[in-house]
Scaffold this active site. Sequence first.
Site, PDB file in Angstrom:
ATOM      1  N   LEU A 131       9.333  12.751 -35.055  1.00  0.00           N
ATOM      2  CA  LEU A 131       8.495  13.697 -35.850  1.00  0.00           C
ATOM      3  C   LEU A 131       7.212  13.865 -35.231  1.00  0.00           C
ATOM      4  CD1 LEU A 131      10.022  13.447 -39.220  1.00  0.00           C
ATOM      5  CD2 LEU A 131      10.815  15.154 -37.377  1.00  0.00           C
ATOM      6  N   ASP A 132       6.509  15.269 -35.447  1.00  0.00           N
ATOM      7  CA  ASP A 132       4.950  15.180 -35.169  1.00  0.00           C
ATOM      8  C   ASP A 132       4.282  14.523 -36.353  1.00  0.00           C
ATOM      9  OD1 ASP A 132       5.533  16.742 -33.021  1.00  0.00           O
ATOM     10  OD2 ASP A 132       5.293  18.791 -34.035  1.00  0.00           O
ATOM     11  N   ARG A 133       3.123  14.153 -35.895  1.00  0.00           N
ATOM     12  CA  ARG A 133       2.167  13.444 -36.969  1.00  0.00           C
ATOM     13  C   ARG A 133       2.261  14.149 -38.117  1.00  0.00           C
ATOM     14  NH1 ARG A 133      -4.045  13.197 -37.610  1.00  0.00           N
ATOM     15  NH2 ARG A 133      -4.209  11.523 -39.189  1.00  0.00           N
ATOM     16  N   ARG A 232       7.744  24.696 -34.280  1.00  0.00           N
ATOM     17  CA  ARG A 232       6.176  25.553 -34.443  1.00  0.00           C
ATOM     18  C   ARG A 232       5.861  26.708 -33.265  1.00  0.00           C
ATOM     19  NH1 ARG A 232       2.659  19.975 -34.487  1.00  0.00           N
ATOM     20  NH2 ARG A 232       1.081  21.477 -34.971  1.00  0.00           N
TER      21      ARG A 232
END
Length: 305
Positions: A131-133, A232
Amino acid sequence: MIEERRGRIPERLAGTRLDLAVSELLGRTRRWARRTIDLGGVYLDGHRVRTQSHGVLAGALLQVAWAEPPEPEPAPLPSTALLRRKPGWVAVDKPAGIYCQAARHRLRGTLPELVARLLGDHHLPEPVHRLDRDTSGVVVLAREPAWTARLTELWRTGRAAKAYLAVVQGQPEEAAGRQQGWLAPDPARPGTMQLVSREGQPFATRWTRLALASGRSLLLLEPETGRMHQLRVGCRALGWPILGDPRYAPPEIATAAPRLLLHAWRLVLSPPGHEPLPLLAPLPADFLHAVRQAGLEEGLSALSR
């Protein structure tokens, strides 16, 4: 932003402690050097070194990476973050703001290190996916190499079904749809992706509108592929940038929320010959607050059906 410097250890510093060498060569305080070493951002000849008193050799390649401005230290994971514990793997609820795997500039405070600390393990588990930060939600980590291979196979064969929730600016006219296309790195903006025409990686996402109010919407996003920043970039391309997205949303929308309002809500693993195993990450307080503030809470009732 991640800064990085590299250079050879000069003869005059041969045998010097690592923290002193970093301090002198980068013109930083010794306290800063010690913290950077402790975080895991210092390398000698390509190997991460976390011992401050380590003696350096003349000619060794020193590499130092750090975040500027400094990143806040994440809190230890609470016991409630442990969603499922199995002999060879675990599922956890990752808070936003935590790196999913060891980063170039830090090992301490990343998800593997925090999970190992939570479990009392001496070795670091390995994330099976990322997962993205700034994204919160379900992450599966393997505690043994054999389980890394087994779990990775579920992702490779499409037996790991993911579902995210996102608060976006904009209101889809249709109740649901499917987006597909191609993604590739954006050379003008390192670390970001862009839509391209047939020369990148194919992606596909199913989306469902759960609620809309005051120009914003709560969406359920179900990616069929796992490309970097797929959701995104995809939302922005459809005209619905995710609130709090510093990379892809316009400034007024990027700053409309304290963090990226994207949450990995559900992951269903379906091993061959076994019943599907659903893993659910409850909505974090900041995400739930944003949903209610936008008047989108009616969309949450659909999640329990």
